[in-house]
Design a protein around this motif. Structure first.
Motif, PDB file in Angstrom:
ATOM      1  N   UNK A 131       0.777  -1.164   0.128  1.00 21.19           N
ATOM      2  CA  UNK A 131      -0.117  -0.039  -0.048  1.00 21.19           C
ATOM      3  C   UNK A 131       0.867   1.345  -0.083  1.00 21.19           C
ATOM      4  N   UNK A 132       1.713   1.510   1.061  1.00 25.28           N
ATOM      5  CA  UNK A 132       2.829   2.405   1.045  1.00 25.28           C
ATOM      6  C   UNK A 132       3.643   2.430  -0.282  1.00 25.28           C
ATOM      7  N   UNK A 133       3.982   1.670  -0.841  1.00 22.31           N
ATOM      8  CA  UNK A 133       4.919   1.751  -2.053  1.00 22.31           C
ATOM      9  C   UNK A 133       3.897   2.459  -3.174  1.00 22.31           C
ATOM     10  N   UNK A 134       2.762   1.452  -3.283  1.00 19.83           N
ATOM     11  CA  UNK A 134       1.806   2.231  -4.424  1.00 19.83           C
ATOM     12  C   UNK A 134       1.615   3.588  -4.266  1.00 19.83           C
ATOM     13  N   UNK A 135       1.163   4.044  -3.039  1.00 17.80           N
ATOM     14  CA  UNK A 135       0.810   5.311  -2.718  1.00 17.80           C
ATOM     15  C   UNK A 135       1.908   6.356  -2.915  1.00 17.80           C
ATOM     16  N   UNK A 136       2.976   5.889  -2.544  1.00 15.25           N
ATOM     17  CA  UNK A 136       4.167   6.883  -2.778  1.00 15.25           C
ATOM     18  C   UNK A 136       4.631   6.914  -4.323  1.00 15.25           C
ATOM     19  N   UNK A 137       4.469   6.086  -4.930  1.00 16.83           N
ATOM     20  CA  UNK A 137       4.331   6.259  -6.427  1.00 16.83           C
ATOM     21  C   UNK A 137       3.231   6.853  -6.990  1.00 16.83           C
ATOM     22  N   UNK A 138       2.114   6.885  -6.351  1.00 16.75           N
ATOM     23  CA  UNK A 138       1.209   7.745  -6.894  1.00 16.75           C
ATOM     24  C   UNK A 138       1.186   9.202  -6.669  1.00 16.75           C
ATOM     25  N   UNK A 139       1.844   9.826  -5.845  1.00 19.01           N
ATOM     26  CA  UNK A 139       2.125  10.834  -5.655  1.00 19.01           C
ATOM     27  C   UNK A 139       2.619  11.930  -6.669  1.00 19.01           C
TER      28      UNK A 139
END
Lengths: 410, 144
Positions: A131-139
């Motif tokens: 979750x944290x990886x995907x949301x970091x990328x999403x930023x």
């Protein structure tokens, strides 16, 4: 004795409406036998704000800011569909460049929405580091959206007649950087999601929606495509710049060689669509013609055109979750005479029932999340008269529907 | 940010959607992810109001959610603070003339911190949480 045992099974497990697994309120009632779901019912409508009612008291230029806030994730799609309906009624021709910019924004919205969903899905599986990886990328896509529109969420960029801001050459580099990062990252994300053993074990053959059910329940978007239904408005009824571009719907068998219609297939479709959106944005940047971005930049003039408009039209847009549908009828007044919104999740919610039946209680969060439900989009109808409530049967609803059609036609 | 004595413990937040458009939800979740990472200070979202010190309320409080908001608020242990995230919870915002609003939020439960924006940026939400933390500290010290 028999009465007592009749009460024991099945157990009713109510979940919701405020529930940590879902960010939005929805009420579920599960009939359980042990760990297995025997039957399920759900009650949406917990976030009904009466948006259509408010819209029929405002003018189209004010409504575009209301449509942005039907849903915070698909702001572009709702405004886009509404604007397309009004443009058809008023006979406004959107300049080509405006259409291309709308397409770029709609695709960026799809990228951020699918990445958001992938993160939520990982969280529902208990895989928080993903979750944290995907949301970091999403930023990064959020930064580009902010650069293009001025806002991270609720962009307020699509206006009737075009868009409110142009994309200048300096911004091309920022978009390019973001696209190449994503194209590089995508194979990593695909590996992380699709080759992970625990994700595979939790999602394969979980929450299956057969192609027949998907067609019968009129599901749309990635939920339908994951069950093998070849529907994509961008391919079937191209609008804006999509007619000039090369688009084919993404189906799970292209990647996996088979279609099972389970949660795993829904992950496949959404992840591959991120790559597809990158390709579409790149094509748009290459082919974008020069010229104005809006048919009428002066809002007072635009309002005067909209006021004179008479007629009805439908605006359809492929939102990240599927088809988003706006019906507008104007009769020469400032506010529309009729406005109906059918968001994509509205079509998809019913598919929960066949997906959840027979599954285990622990799989509820991921199955519920797998259609990417957006309840703020959906909650449009409520029957409240004073303090009394009434339950409308199917026949009542049908009668009301027929009456309304007659009323509109007369 | 200098850790003050207000940071004498972890702050746990419960998020409640009272009819929001999802915009604030996304920004709240974005605020807890690695770019901002308030979890290094022990600030995190929890699954039950009974574990929470802080209630994050988003949305304009639609009719159906009013009683539920009150119930969630009452389930939280004292001392507690309430933070209203987003313009529509503060004034109704773009939904001001809807027939189905029971709010703004401060008509239903007492609000300590208001975070404006439609939706507010993650930085603004984190600033609001820090303000709420300071208020919680003051409440514990006997002030109101």
């Amino acid at each position: 004795m028999s009465e007592k045992s009749a009460k024991k099974a099945p157990y009713i497990v109510p979940i919701g409406p405020t529930h940590p697994a879902l960010k939005e309120p929805v009420m579920f009632n599960f009939e359980m036998e042990g760990e297995v779901i025997k039957d399920v019912d759900f009650a949406p409508g917990q976030t009904h704000r009466g948006i259509e009612w408010m819209g029929m008291r405002r003018n189209p230029i004010q409504i575009v800011h209301l449509t942005d806030r039907i849903c915070g994730i698909c702001g572009v799609s709702h405004t886009f569909a509404f604007a397309r309906a009004v443009e058809q009624i008023a006979g406004i021709e959107v300049p080509e460049r405006g259409d291309y910019i709308r397409t770029i924004l709609a695709e960026f919205e799809r990228i951020q929405s699918h990445l958001l969903w992938a993160g939520v899905a990982a969280h529902e599986l208990g895989f928080d580091s993903l979750l944290h990886l995907t949301w970091r990328v999403r930023e990064q896509s959020m930064d580009v959206i902010e650069n293009l529109t001025g806002n991270r969420v609720n962009y307020g960029i699509v206006q009737v007649g075009g868009v409110r801001r142009d994309i200048v050459p300096e911004q091309h580099k920022i978009i390019e950087d973001c696209l190449s990062t994503y194209e590089g990252l995508l194979s990593k994300l695909v590996t992380l999601f699709l080759e992970d053993r625990s994700i595979h074990m939790r999602c394969r053959d979980t929450g299956v929606l057969s192609k027949e059910d998907a067609l019968g329940l009129c599901t749309v978007g990635p939920t339908a495509r994951a069950s093998g239904v070849n529907v994509d408005l961008r391919q079937d009824y191209p609008y804006a710049a999509y007619g000039d571009l090369d688009i084919t719907a993404i189906l799970p068998d292209q990647h996996m060689g088979e279609t099972r219609g389970d949660v795993y297939d829904r992950i496949v479709v959404r992840l591959l669509e991120v790559g597809q959106s990158c390709g579409i944005i790149r094509q748009c940047l290459d082919q974008m013609p020069s010229g104005p971005v809006t048919a009428e930049a002066k809002l007072a003039k635009l309002l005067a055109i909209c006021k004179k408009a008479q007629g009805e039209a439908i605006g359809r847009v492929e939102a990240p979750r599927g088809e988003c549908f706006h019906y507008v009828r104007m009769d020469g007044k400032e506010a529309p005479a009729n406005w109906k919104v059918k968001a994509s999740s509205y079509s998809n919610l019913m598919s929960w029932i066949p997906m959840l039946r027979g599954e285990q209680i622990a799989d509820i969060p991921i199955i519920v999340a797998s259609i990417d439900p957006c309840l703020s989009c959906t909650d449009r109808v409520a029957v409240i008269r004073g303090r009394s409530r009434s339950v409308l049967t199917k026949e009542d609803l049908h009668r009301l529907s027929v009456e309304k059609t007659r009323r509109i036609q007369s | 940010m200098k850790p003050t004595k207000a940071f004498n413990r972890s702050l746990w937040a419960f998020h409640m959607n009272s009819g929001s458009c999802n915009g604030c939800e996304i920004e709240i979740v974005a605020a807890i992810t690695p770019r901002y990472d308030p979890e290094r200070f022990g600030i995190k979202l929890v699954g039950s109001p009974k574990h929470a010190d802080l209630l994050l309320v988003t949305g304009p409080v639609v009719g159906k959610m009013k009683d539920r908001l009150v119930r969630v608020y009452e389930q939280m242990p004292d001392p507690k603070v309430v933070m209203c995230v987003g313009t529509c919870g503060i004034s109704g915002g773009v939904f001001y003339d809807s027939y189905n609003l029971a709010g703004p939020v401060d008509q239903v439960v007492p609000v300590d911190v208001y975070v404006v924006g439609c939706p507010p940026r993650p930085e603004a939400i984190i600033h609001g949480v820090v303000t709420a933390l300071a208020k919680l500290e003051r409440i514990e010290g006997g002030e109101h």
